[in-house]
Enzyme design. Structure first.
Site, PDB file in Angstrom:
ATOM      1  N   VAL A   1      51.626  37.489  39.878  1.00  0.00           N
ATOM      2  CA  VAL A   1      52.954  37.066  39.361  1.00  0.00           C
ATOM      3  C   VAL A   1      54.140  37.801  40.101  1.00  0.00           C
ATOM      4  CG1 VAL A   1      54.269  37.370  37.315  1.00  0.00           C
ATOM      5  CG2 VAL A   1      52.062  36.773  37.004  1.00  0.00           C
TER       6      VAL A   1
ATOM      7  N   ARG B   1      58.628  34.487  45.885  1.00  0.00           N
ATOM      8  CA  ARG B   1      58.443  33.277  46.560  1.00  0.00           C
ATOM      9  C   ARG B   1      59.550  32.194  45.823  1.00  0.00           C
ATOM     10  NH1 ARG B   1      56.593  28.875  49.590  1.00  0.00           N
ATOM     11  NH2 ARG B   1      56.491  26.998  48.522  1.00  0.00           N
TER      12      ARG B   1
ATOM     13  N   GLU C   1      54.228  31.797  51.531  1.00  0.00           N
ATOM     14  CA  GLU C   1      53.705  30.622  51.558  1.00  0.00           C
ATOM     15  C   GLU C   1      52.996  30.432  50.241  1.00  0.00           C
ATOM     16  OE1 GLU C   1      55.108  28.076  52.604  1.00  0.00           O
ATOM     17  OE2 GLU C   1      53.648  26.256  52.180  1.00  0.00           O
ATOM     18  N   PHE C   2      51.913  31.226  50.004  1.00  0.00           N
ATOM     19  CA  PHE C   2      51.315  31.192  48.563  1.00  0.00           C
ATOM     20  C   PHE C   2      50.400  32.472  48.659  1.00  0.00           C
ATOM     21  CE2 PHE C   2      48.223  29.116  51.467  1.00  0.00           C
ATOM     22  CZ  PHE C   2      46.779  29.235  50.893  1.00  0.00           C
TER      23      PHE C   2
ATOM     24  N   VAL D   1      38.897  39.735  41.974  1.00  0.00           N
ATOM     25  CA  VAL D   1      38.383  41.017  41.777  1.00  0.00           C
ATOM     26  C   VAL D   1      37.144  40.795  42.790  1.00  0.00           C
ATOM     27  CG1 VAL D   1      37.505  42.646  40.077  1.00  0.00           C
ATOM     28  CG2 VAL D   1      39.662  41.157  39.563  1.00  0.00           C
TER      29      VAL D   1
ATOM     30  N   ASP E   1      39.404  48.364  47.587  1.00  0.00           N
ATOM     31  CA  ASP E   1      39.679  46.764  47.622  1.00  0.00           C
ATOM     32  C   ASP E   1      38.989  46.257  46.523  1.00  0.00           C
ATOM     33  OD1 ASP E   1      37.247  46.662  48.729  1.00  0.00           O
ATOM     34  OD2 ASP E   1      37.594  45.363  50.282  1.00  0.00           O
TER      35      ASP E   1
ATOM     36  N   ARG F   1      47.161  49.068  57.517  1.00  0.00           N
ATOM     37  CA  ARG F   1      46.000  48.790  58.480  1.00  0.00           C
ATOM     38  C   ARG F   1      46.444  47.514  59.286  1.00  0.00           C
ATOM     39  NH1 ARG F   1      40.801  49.883  54.793  1.00  0.00           N
ATOM     40  NH2 ARG F   1      41.400  51.703  54.230  1.00  0.00           N
TER      41      ARG F   1
ATOM     42  N   GLU G   1      44.294  46.318  47.436  1.00  0.00           N
ATOM     43  CA  GLU G   1      44.456  45.891  49.041  1.00  0.00           C
ATOM     44  C   GLU G   1      45.178  44.620  48.929  1.00  0.00           C
ATOM     45  OE1 GLU G   1      41.647  46.351  52.399  1.00  0.00           O
ATOM     46  OE2 GLU G   1      41.301  44.279  51.573  1.00  0.00           O
TER      47      GLU G   1
ATOM     48  N   ALA H   1      39.481  33.287  58.961  1.00  0.00           N
ATOM     49  CA  ALA H   1      38.821  34.397  58.327  1.00  0.00           C
ATOM     50  C   ALA H   1      38.008  33.947  57.196  1.00  0.00           C
ATOM     51  CB  ALA H   1      39.932  35.363  57.687  1.00  0.00           C
TER      52      ALA H   1
HETATM   53  P1  0O2 Z   1      35.008  40.762  49.897  1.00  0.00           P
HETATM   54  O1  0O2 Z   1      34.996  41.369  48.596  1.00  0.00           O
HETATM   55  O2  0O2 Z   1      34.068  39.854  50.184  1.00  0.00           O
HETATM   56  O3  0O2 Z   1      36.538  40.134  49.999  1.00  0.00           O
HETATM   57  P2  0O2 Z   1      34.677  47.361  56.272  1.00  0.00           P
HETATM   58  O4  0O2 Z   1      34.549  48.793  56.791  1.00  0.00           O
HETATM   59  O5  0O2 Z   1      35.252  46.419  57.378  1.00  0.00           O
HETATM   60  O6  0O2 Z   1      34.102  46.819  55.207  1.00  0.00           O
HETATM   61  P3  0O2 Z   1      37.397  48.467  54.973  1.00  0.00           P
HETATM   62  O7  0O2 Z   1      37.324  49.422  56.241  1.00  0.00           O
HETATM   63  O8  0O2 Z   1      37.045  49.225  53.569  1.00  0.00           O
HETATM   64  O9  0O2 Z   1      36.044  47.424  55.293  1.00  0.00           O
HETATM   65  O10 0O2 Z   1      38.440  47.764  54.831  1.00  0.00           O
HETATM   66  P4  0O2 Z   1      39.228  46.681  55.706  1.00  0.00           P
HETATM   67  O11 0O2 Z   1      38.512  46.412  56.754  1.00  0.00           O
HETATM   68  O12 0O2 Z   1      40.718  46.988  55.706  1.00  0.00           O
HETATM   69  O13 0O2 Z   1      39.039  45.506  54.675  1.00  0.00           O
HETATM   70  C1  0O2 Z   1      38.100  44.660  54.355  1.00  0.00           C
HETATM   71  C2  0O2 Z   1      38.377  43.334  53.962  1.00  0.00           C
HETATM   72  O14 0O2 Z   1      39.272  42.842  55.059  1.00  0.00           O
HETATM   73  C3  0O2 Z   1      37.213  42.286  53.994  1.00  0.00           C
HETATM   74  O15 0O2 Z   1      36.684  42.480  52.492  1.00  0.00           O
HETATM   75  C4  0O2 Z   1      37.612  41.242  54.172  1.00  0.00           C
HETATM   76  O16 0O2 Z   1      38.437  40.366  53.377  1.00  0.00           O
HETATM   77  C5  0O2 Z   1      38.728  41.672  55.498  1.00  0.00           C
HETATM   78  N1  0O2 Z   1      38.238  41.560  56.732  1.00  0.00           N
HETATM   79  C6  0O2 Z   1      37.724  42.676  57.612  1.00  0.00           C
HETATM   80  N2  0O2 Z   1      37.309  42.299  58.653  1.00  0.00           N
HETATM   81  C7  0O2 Z   1      37.040  41.084  58.434  1.00  0.00           C
HETATM   82  C8  0O2 Z   1      36.184  40.191  59.370  1.00  0.00           C
HETATM   83  O17 0O2 Z   1      35.789  40.669  60.699  1.00  0.00           O
HETATM   84  N3  0O2 Z   1      36.322  38.922  59.198  1.00  0.00           N
HETATM   85  C9  0O2 Z   1      36.811  38.606  57.958  1.00  0.00           C
HETATM   86  N4  0O2 Z   1      36.332  37.248  57.622  1.00  0.00           N
HETATM   87  N5  0O2 Z   1      37.240  39.229  57.126  1.00  0.00           N
HETATM   88  C10 0O2 Z   1      37.552  40.468  57.482  1.00  0.00           C
HETATM   89  P5  0O2 Z   1      35.139  42.152  52.247  1.00  0.00           P
HETATM   90  O18 0O2 Z   1      34.519  43.638  52.335  1.00  0.00           O
HETATM   91  O19 0O2 Z   1      34.642  41.072  53.227  1.00  0.00           O
HETATM   92  O20 0O2 Z   1      34.935  41.964  50.876  1.00  0.00           O
HETATM   93  P1  0O2 Z   2      50.658  25.833  42.708  1.00  0.00           P
HETATM   94  O1  0O2 Z   2      51.147  24.955  41.355  1.00  0.00           O
HETATM   95  O2  0O2 Z   2      49.439  25.148  43.020  1.00  0.00           O
HETATM   96  O3  0O2 Z   2      51.371  26.123  43.728  1.00  0.00           O
HETATM   97  P2  0O2 Z   2      46.057  31.056  39.930  1.00  0.00           P
HETATM   98  O4  0O2 Z   2      45.746  32.378  38.972  1.00  0.00           O
HETATM   99  O5  0O2 Z   2      45.154  29.910  39.387  1.00  0.00           O
HETATM  100  O6  0O2 Z   2      47.403  30.638  39.747  1.00  0.00           O
HETATM  101  P3  0O2 Z   2      44.111  31.891  41.830  1.00  0.00           P
HETATM  102  O7  0O2 Z   2      43.169  32.139  40.664  1.00  0.00           O
HETATM  103  O8  0O2 Z   2      44.342  32.880  42.831  1.00  0.00           O
HETATM  104  O9  0O2 Z   2      45.558  31.588  41.276  1.00  0.00           O
HETATM  105  O10 0O2 Z   2      43.898  30.624  42.467  1.00  0.00           O
HETATM  106  P4  0O2 Z   2      43.784  30.132  43.727  1.00  0.00           P
HETATM  107  O11 0O2 Z   2      42.605  29.201  44.016  1.00  0.00           O
HETATM  108  O12 0O2 Z   2      43.030  31.345  44.715  1.00  0.00           O
HETATM  109  O13 0O2 Z   2      44.863  29.544  44.577  1.00  0.00           O
HETATM  110  C1  0O2 Z   2      46.117  30.202  44.313  1.00  0.00           C
HETATM  111  C2  0O2 Z   2      47.298  29.476  44.622  1.00  0.00           C
HETATM  112  O14 0O2 Z   2      47.230  29.181  46.197  1.00  0.00           O
HETATM  113  C3  0O2 Z   2      47.234  28.219  44.111  1.00  0.00           C
HETATM  114  O15 0O2 Z   2      48.487  27.661  43.748  1.00  0.00           O
HETATM  115  C4  0O2 Z   2      46.623  27.192  45.098  1.00  0.00           C
HETATM  116  O16 0O2 Z   2      47.538  25.677  44.974  1.00  0.00           O
HETATM  117  C5  0O2 Z   2      47.391  27.883  46.338  1.00  0.00           C
HETATM  118  N1  0O2 Z   2      46.666  27.678  47.383  1.00  0.00           N
HETATM  119  C6  0O2 Z   2      45.241  27.819  47.856  1.00  0.00           C
HETATM  120  N2  0O2 Z   2      44.847  27.257  49.202  1.00  0.00           N
HETATM  121  C7  0O2 Z   2      45.963  26.883  49.618  1.00  0.00           C
HETATM  122  C8  0O2 Z   2      46.572  26.361  50.702  1.00  0.00           C
HETATM  123  O17 0O2 Z   2      45.624  26.271  51.910  1.00  0.00           O
HETATM  124  N3  0O2 Z   2      47.739  25.934  51.039  1.00  0.00           N
HETATM  125  C9  0O2 Z   2      48.700  26.108  49.963  1.00  0.00           C
HETATM  126  N4  0O2 Z   2      50.028  25.717  50.368  1.00  0.00           N
HETATM  127  N5  0O2 Z   2      48.577  26.567  48.862  1.00  0.00           N
HETATM  128  C10 0O2 Z   2      47.251  27.147  48.672  1.00  0.00           C
HETATM  129  P5  0O2 Z   2      49.221  27.954  42.061  1.00  0.00           P
HETATM  130  O18 0O2 Z   2      49.409  29.513  42.357  1.00  0.00           O
HETATM  131  O19 0O2 Z   2      47.890  27.580  41.242  1.00  0.00           O
HETATM  132  O20 0O2 Z   2      50.148  27.108  42.057  1.00  0.00           O
END
Ligand code: 0O2
Ligand code: 0O2
Length: 260
Positions: free
Chosen positions: A22, A28, A41-42, A47, A73, A108, A142, A154
């Site tokens: 929120v 934004r 942007e969004f 959890v 995290d 980081r 985080e 990612a």
């Molecule tokens: P989830 O729940 O799947 O999102 P690490 O030692 O790398 O496990 P550390 O040092 O605790 O993690 O923290 P870091 O690197 O600051 O943050 C970890 C989170 O960053 C990851 O969450 C990812 O969301 C993102 N991240 C870090 N490295 C990469 C990567 O190589 N590729 C992608 N796609 N995301 C990354 P988790 O653990 O995936 O949790």
């Molecule tokens: P609006 O009206 O679409 O702008 P929530 O509690 O449902 O609001 P949550 O659970 O985090 O949020 O949902 P989610 O699916 O992770 O997406 C959060 C917000 O990011 C949603 O908007 C999506 O529309 C927006 N979103 C996700 N992917 C993209 C993307 O690729 N581009 C853009 N522009 N927006 C994206 P809201 O907050 O529901 O509102």
């Protein structure tokens, strides 16, 4: 820690994610309402899944009773920006709140220090004071700040890594490395045309706000006036709309607000 307590343990994190979402969405909305470009942007949030918490605890040798203190995290917020430059504006916004509604624990910078996987993002670990039914509880969260291109890469890499675990085929690994480079180049290209894009977006936002204002002013007038003068108002609007001169439309909107 027994399994039956998980729901209870995760509850504050769910609350923190909702509150932080929120707060960042409001930033934004604030920019948009002022006709200004928003560096955000969004925003999304999650959890961490119990299975991921357990995996991480195992990987890092964290005893279950230390999970809340050592895994930073469990509550995760992700802020997406259009341009790499916006990331630094978001970082400044968060830093300005340090000591107010959140406390920065660590930053980081995986944008300057790209991970070997090709991962780029800026992470800020915060402590967030949560108001609960049992008083204040300080919890970790985080915040990941990244561009749309960084997020695109990612998200796909994360799902592939999740699918293959430790056994990602070399060919796919190579492709991902190439894709990471392409995403990096895309951000660089976009930075070049940023100024141009900003100008267009601002004028589009301004135009839609002016039109919105005109229609609320017309609505207010309608409640007071007779249909005769409303027809003139509509005709005037269509003429100016076709002309497409924003300054004139703004003037018209103001004249509706304060009719002579
Ligand atoms: P989830 O729940 O799947 O999102 P690490 O030692 O790398 O496990 P550390 O040092 O605790 O993690 O923290 P870091 O690197 O600051 O943050 C970890 C989170 O960053 C990851 O969450 C990812 O969301 C993102 N991240 C870090 N490295 C990469 C990567 O190589 N590729 C992608 N796609 N995301 C990354 P988790 O653990 O995936 O949790
Ligand atoms: P609006 O009206 O679409 O702008 P929530 O509690 O449902 O609001 P949550 O659970 O985090 O949020 O949902 P989610 O699916 O992770 O997406 C959060 C917000 O990011 C949603 O908007 C999506 O529309 C927006 N979103 C996700 N992917 C993209 C993307 O690729 N581009 C853009 N522009 N927006 C994206 P809201 O907050 O529901 O509102």
């Amino acid at each position: 820690m027994e399994m039956k307590n998980w729901k209870q343990i995760l509850l504050p994190y769910t609350q923190a994610v909702e509150e932080l979402k929120v707060k960042f969405k409001s930033i934004r909305n604030h920019y948009i309402s002022l006709d200004e470009y928003s560096p955000i942007e969004f925003v999304t949030g999650r959890v961490k899944k119990i299975s991921s918490i357990l995996e991480k605890a195992k990987k890092k040798n964290i005893p279950l009773e230390d999970i809340e203190e050592k895994i930073e995290d469990i509550a995760g917020i992700r802020i997406m920006c259009q341009f790499a430059e916006d990331i630094y504006r978001v970082i400044d916004i968060i830093r300005a709140r340090d000591g107010k509604d959140l406390y920065i624990e660590e930053e980081r910078d995986y944008i300057t220090n790209i991970k070997s996987s090709g991962y780029r993002s800026y992470h800020i670990i915060i402590r967030y004071p949560l108001q609960t039914g049992h008083g204040e509880k300080m919890i970790f969260a985080e915040i990941q700040i990244r561009t749309l291109a960084m997020n695109f890469w990612a998200t796909i890499e994360h799902s592939l890594r999740y699918k293959y675990k430790q056994n990602m085929p070399v060919q796919i690994q190579k492709r991902l490395t190439k894709a990471a480079e392409a995403a990096y180049q895309l951000d660089r290209e976009m930075a070049e045309i940023r100024e141009e894009v900003l100008k267009c977006q601002e004028s589009f936002q301004l135009e839609s706000n002016i039109i919105g204002d005109i229609f609320s002013n017309i609505q207010a007038l309608k409640n007071k006036n007779n249909t005769q003068s409303m027809t003139e108002v509509y005709e005037m609007f269509w003429t100016l709309w076709e002309e497409g001169d924003m300054a004139k439309l703004k003037e018209f909107s103001e004249s509706l607000q304060f009719p002579i």
